[in-house]
Design a protein around this motif. Structure first.
Motif, mmCIF file in Angstrom:
data_model
loop_
_atom_site.group_PDB
_atom_site.id
_atom_site.type_symbol
_atom_site.label_atom_id
_atom_site.label_comp_id
_atom_site.label_asym_id
_atom_site.label_seq_id
_atom_site.Cartn_x
_atom_site.Cartn_y
_atom_site.Cartn_z
ATOM 1 N N GLN A 88 82.265 28.235 -16.937
ATOM 2 C CA GLN A 88 82.399 28.902 -15.343
ATOM 3 C C GLN A 88 82.794 30.749 -15.606
ATOM 4 O O GLN A 88 82.395 31.093 -15.028
ATOM 5 C CB GLN A 88 83.829 28.573 -14.059
ATOM 6 C CG GLN A 88 83.028 27.023 -13.874
ATOM 7 C CD GLN A 88 84.016 26.544 -13.476
ATOM 8 O OE1 GLN A 88 85.098 26.160 -13.380
ATOM 9 N NE2 GLN A 88 83.634 25.160 -12.285
ATOM 10 N N THR A 89 84.508 31.013 -16.049
ATOM 11 C CA THR A 89 84.563 32.273 -17.207
ATOM 12 C C THR A 89 83.387 32.614 -17.467
ATOM 13 O O THR A 89 83.219 34.362 -17.204
ATOM 14 C CB THR A 89 85.749 31.907 -18.049
ATOM 15 O OG1 THR A 89 86.849 31.355 -16.944
ATOM 16 C CG2 THR A 89 86.290 33.494 -18.016
ATOM 17 N N GLN A 92 80.454 33.738 -14.503
ATOM 18 C CA GLN A 92 80.938 35.290 -13.859
ATOM 19 C C GLN A 92 81.215 36.227 -14.573
ATOM 20 O O GLN A 92 81.042 36.930 -13.507
ATOM 21 C CB GLN A 92 82.791 34.755 -12.911
ATOM 22 C CG GLN A 92 83.277 35.563 -12.424
ATOM 23 C CD GLN A 92 82.263 35.748 -10.574
ATOM 24 O OE1 GLN A 92 82.032 34.588 -10.159
ATOM 25 N NE2 GLN A 92 82.307 37.137 -10.397
ATOM 26 N N LYS A 93 82.098 36.517 -15.356
ATOM 27 C CA LYS A 93 81.783 37.060 -16.158
ATOM 28 C C LYS A 93 80.761 38.090 -16.312
ATOM 29 O O LYS A 93 80.228 39.696 -16.293
ATOM 30 C CB LYS A 93 82.521 37.224 -17.356
ATOM 31 C CG LYS A 93 82.643 39.021 -18.007
ATOM 32 C CD LYS A 93 83.534 38.124 -19.731
ATOM 33 C CE LYS A 93 83.333 39.609 -20.279
ATOM 34 N NZ LYS A 93 84.077 39.727 -22.039
ATOM 35 N N GLY A 96 77.997 37.065 -12.582
ATOM 36 C CA GLY A 96 78.374 37.496 -11.441
ATOM 37 C C GLY A 96 77.947 35.344 -10.243
ATOM 38 O O GLY A 96 78.224 35.426 -10.831
ATOM 39 N N ASN A 97 77.962 36.349 -8.990
ATOM 40 C CA ASN A 97 77.618 35.595 -7.776
ATOM 41 C C ASN A 97 76.104 34.987 -8.081
ATOM 42 O O ASN A 97 75.948 34.048 -7.259
ATOM 43 C CB ASN A 97 77.326 35.930 -7.092
ATOM 44 C CG ASN A 97 79.095 36.307 -6.564
ATOM 45 O OD1 ASN A 97 79.811 35.783 -6.399
ATOM 46 N ND2 ASN A 97 79.188 37.427 -5.428
ATOM 47 N N ARG A 98 75.882 35.333 -9.223
ATOM 48 C CA ARG A 98 73.920 34.490 -9.762
ATOM 49 C C ARG A 98 73.206 34.227 -10.966
ATOM 50 O O ARG A 98 72.894 34.221 -12.052
ATOM 51 C CB ARG A 98 72.466 35.996 -9.906
ATOM 52 C CG ARG A 98 73.337 36.544 -8.282
ATOM 53 C CD ARG A 98 72.252 37.909 -7.828
ATOM 54 N NE ARG A 98 71.317 36.763 -7.289
ATOM 55 C CZ ARG A 98 69.700 37.340 -7.353
ATOM 56 N NH1 ARG A 98 70.098 38.720 -6.799
ATOM 57 N NH2 ARG A 98 68.808 36.233 -6.914
ATOM 58 N N PRO A 99 74.402 33.138 -10.925
ATOM 59 C CA PRO A 99 74.271 32.381 -12.437
ATOM 60 C C PRO A 99 72.680 31.865 -12.616
ATOM 61 O O PRO A 99 72.670 31.023 -11.451
ATOM 62 C CB PRO A 99 75.281 31.250 -12.908
ATOM 63 C CG PRO A 99 75.556 30.685 -11.139
ATOM 64 C CD PRO A 99 75.636 32.153 -10.172
#
Length: 124
Positions: A88-89, A92-93, A96-99
């Protein structure tokens, strides 16, 4: 290739050896290597690969014997949670909000058997 029974190898050397074996195995299966040994406070990601449109986080495990359940069963609930948090980290890194779609796989090696045991979407 060194012998699995060589007890003089450190835990780090053994881990590196089996991570390299897993990486080559997965590349041979058509996955694309992205990164290796990515560390966060939340946990470590052994391998990050790409399989079609999926980002694949790979936990590599080795156990010299099955005395305590072997490599696959050595992945405890707390270990799974650490891998999930690290994934998850990472997402996010990097996204962002578009994995992208992703999954967590396990590649395990047990005893003298150097054949990889590949479990796709192991923490589903």
């Amino acid at each position: 290739m060194w012998s699995n029974s060589d007890h003089s190898k450190s835990k780090i050397e053994t881990g590196s050896f089996y991570e390299a074996q897993a990486k080559q195995f997965l590349v041979n299966q058509g996955l694309i290597f992205i990164e290796q040994n990515v560390n966060f406070k939340t946990g470590e990601l052994d391998l990050i690969m790409k399989h079609n449109k999926h980002l694949v986080f790979v936990e590599v495990r080795y156990r010299s014997s099955q005395d305590y359940g072997g490599a696959v069963t050595s992945i405890t609930a707390s270990k799974q949670a650490r891998v999930r948090r690290a994934a998850q980290t990472y997402l996010q890194k990097h996204f962002g909000n578009r994995p992208p779609p992703c999954r967590i796989d396990v590649v395990a090696f047990e005893g003298a058997n150097t054949k990889a045991i590949w479990i796709k979407n192991a923490f589903a």
